[in-house]
Design an enzyme around this catalytic site. Sequence first.
Site, PDB file in Angstrom:
ATOM      1  N   HIS A  38      -6.882   3.169   3.591  1.00  0.00           N
ATOM      2  CA  HIS A  38      -6.675   3.932   2.356  1.00  0.00           C
ATOM      3  C   HIS A  38      -8.033   4.092   1.694  1.00  0.00           C
ATOM      4  O   HIS A  38      -8.657   3.074   1.345  1.00  0.00           O
ATOM      5  CB  HIS A  38      -5.727   3.181   1.429  1.00  0.00           C
ATOM      6  N   HIS A  48       4.239   3.971   6.618  1.00  0.00           N
ATOM      7  CA  HIS A  48       4.227   2.510   6.508  1.00  0.00           C
ATOM      8  C   HIS A  48       5.678   2.051   6.653  1.00  0.00           C
ATOM      9  O   HIS A  48       6.569   2.553   5.946  1.00  0.00           O
ATOM     10  CB  HIS A  48       3.730   2.076   5.132  1.00  0.00           C
ATOM     11  N   GLU A  62       6.278  -3.591   6.770  1.00  0.00           N
ATOM     12  CA  GLU A  62       5.214  -4.463   6.228  1.00  0.00           C
ATOM     13  C   GLU A  62       5.924  -5.582   5.460  1.00  0.00           C
ATOM     14  O   GLU A  62       5.906  -6.734   5.875  1.00  0.00           O
ATOM     15  CB  GLU A  62       4.287  -3.652   5.310  1.00  0.00           C
ATOM     16  N   ASP A 120      -7.161  -1.922   3.181  1.00  0.00           N
ATOM     17  CA  ASP A 120      -7.854  -1.796   1.890  1.00  0.00           C
ATOM     18  C   ASP A 120      -8.998  -2.811   1.852  1.00  0.00           C
ATOM     19  O   ASP A 120      -8.919  -3.832   1.148  1.00  0.00           O
ATOM     20  CB  ASP A 120      -6.865  -2.078   0.739  1.00  0.00           C
TER      21      ASP A 120
HETATM   22  N1  LIG Z   1      -0.829  -2.197   2.464  1.00  0.00           N
HETATM   23  C1  LIG Z   1      -0.287  -1.179   1.797  1.00  0.00           C
HETATM   24  N2  LIG Z   1       1.045  -0.992   1.850  1.00  0.00           N
HETATM   25  C2  LIG Z   1       1.617   0.003   1.180  1.00  0.00           C
HETATM   26  N3  LIG Z   1       0.942   0.865   0.437  1.00  0.00           N
HETATM   27  C3  LIG Z   1      -0.389   0.723   0.341  1.00  0.00           C
HETATM   28  N4  LIG Z   1      -1.299   1.433  -0.317  1.00  0.00           N
HETATM   29  C4  LIG Z   1      -2.498   0.883  -0.092  1.00  0.00           C
HETATM   30  N5  LIG Z   1      -2.362  -0.171   0.714  1.00  0.00           N
HETATM   31  C5  LIG Z   1      -1.048  -0.293   1.007  1.00  0.00           C
HETATM   32 ZN   LIG Z   2      -1.683   0.726   4.290  1.00  0.00          ZN
END
Ligand SMILES: Nc1ncnc2[nH]cnc12
Ligand SMILES: [Zn+2]
Length: 339
Positions: free
Chosen positions: A21, A199, A202, A281
Site C-alpha cells: 500500500h 484482501h 487476513e 505497509d
Molecule cells: N494489512 C492490511 N489489511 C487491510 N487493509 C489494509 N490497508 C493497508 N494495509 C492493510
Molecule cells: Zn494489504
Amino acid sequence: MNTTSIEKFIEGIPKAELHLHIEGTFEPELMFEIAKRNNKTIKYSSVEELKEAYSFNNLQEFLDIYYAGANVLIEEQDFYDLTWAYLTKVHQQNVVHVEIFFDPQTHTDRGVSFDTVIKGIYRALEDGEEQLGISFKLIMSFLRHLDEASAFKTLEQALPFKKWISAVGLDSSEVGNPPSKFERVFAKAREEGFITVAHAGEEGPSEYIWEALDLLKVTRIDHGNRCLDDDSLVKQLVEIQMPLTVCPLSNLELKVVTNLKDHPIAKMLDLGLLATVNSDDPAYFGGYMNENYLGITRALNLSKHQITELAKNSFKASWLSDQKKRDMIAQIDTYFQNN
Ligand SMILES: Nc1ncnc2[nH]cnc12
Ligand SMILES: [Zn+2]
C-alpha cells in the site's frame, strides 16, 4: 561454490513486490516534512513519539493510525514524493518489479481529487521505470468499510485513467465487510477490463476467500493466511495455482501470528500453494522486502532453495508478460546456482 551468506543471498536475489500500500510506505520523517509544508498538524510532537505509537493489537488499531497519517498528503507532489521514496528504497533491495495499491477514497473523502492522487503516484512510477529500471502495475483498492455506492463512485472516477490502472482490489477492515458486499462493483470493474484482487483471510474467515474467488473472480488473494483452516479450499488454491500475497512482518505486527516462528509460509510452500513474500505497509511494520525475507528465513530456518522458490513465485504471480516471467525465473535459477 554456494558460500554467500543468507543475508547477502536475500539482498542480491531479484524480487517482485505484489502487496504494497503506497500510503503504508509513509515514513515518519517524510510525514513531518510534508505536514510542515502543507501547514497540517500531526497528533504527535516528534518522529520518535509517532514511532512509539506504532504498536498494534489488530488490523483496526493499525488502520486508525494509517488513515490519520495519510491526512497530510494534499498536493500532487506529496504523492510523487511518497512514491519516489518507496521506489528508491526498494531499488536498493533488488526489487525490480512492483504492483502497488493506492486507496483513492482515503484522499477523495477529505477533498483531495482523484486526479491529484493518481497523477503524483503515476509520475513517480514512470520516473522509477526510467531512472531505476523498476517496472510496475497500479492497483486501485476500494475501502471495504465504506459502502457500495462510494466504491461505484470511485470506479467512475478511475475510468478516465483506465490505461494507468491494471486492477482493482479490496482492503481495510475485513471482519464484517465480506467480499459479497462488493460483488456488483467488481462485476462492473471486470466489464471495464480491470483485473481483480482482494484482501481475504487476513483476519476474516476462510469463507471470505471462497467469496473472493467465486463472487469477485480474483486472480490473486492478498494475505490468504486463513485458507489453512479449510482443507478443501487449500486443495482448490493449489489446483488453480492461485497466488497468495503473504506479508510476514505485517502478520506479526497485527497479531495475525503471535511469533514469526509460527508463520505459515513454509507450510504453504510445502502444501504446493503459490505463496509470495511482501511488505504490506513497511513504514509501519518495521521492514521492506528484504527484512520480510530475512525475518521468515531466520525464524523458520528457510534454505536458499526455499528463498529461491519464493522469489520465483513473486514473478510467476505477477502480471508481467510470459516472456518476462521466463526471463526472470531463468535469472533467479542462475543466481541460485552461483550463490
Ligand atoms: N494489512 C492490511 N489489511 C487491510 N487493509 C489494509 N490497508 C493497508 N494495509 C492493510
Ligand atoms: Zn494489504
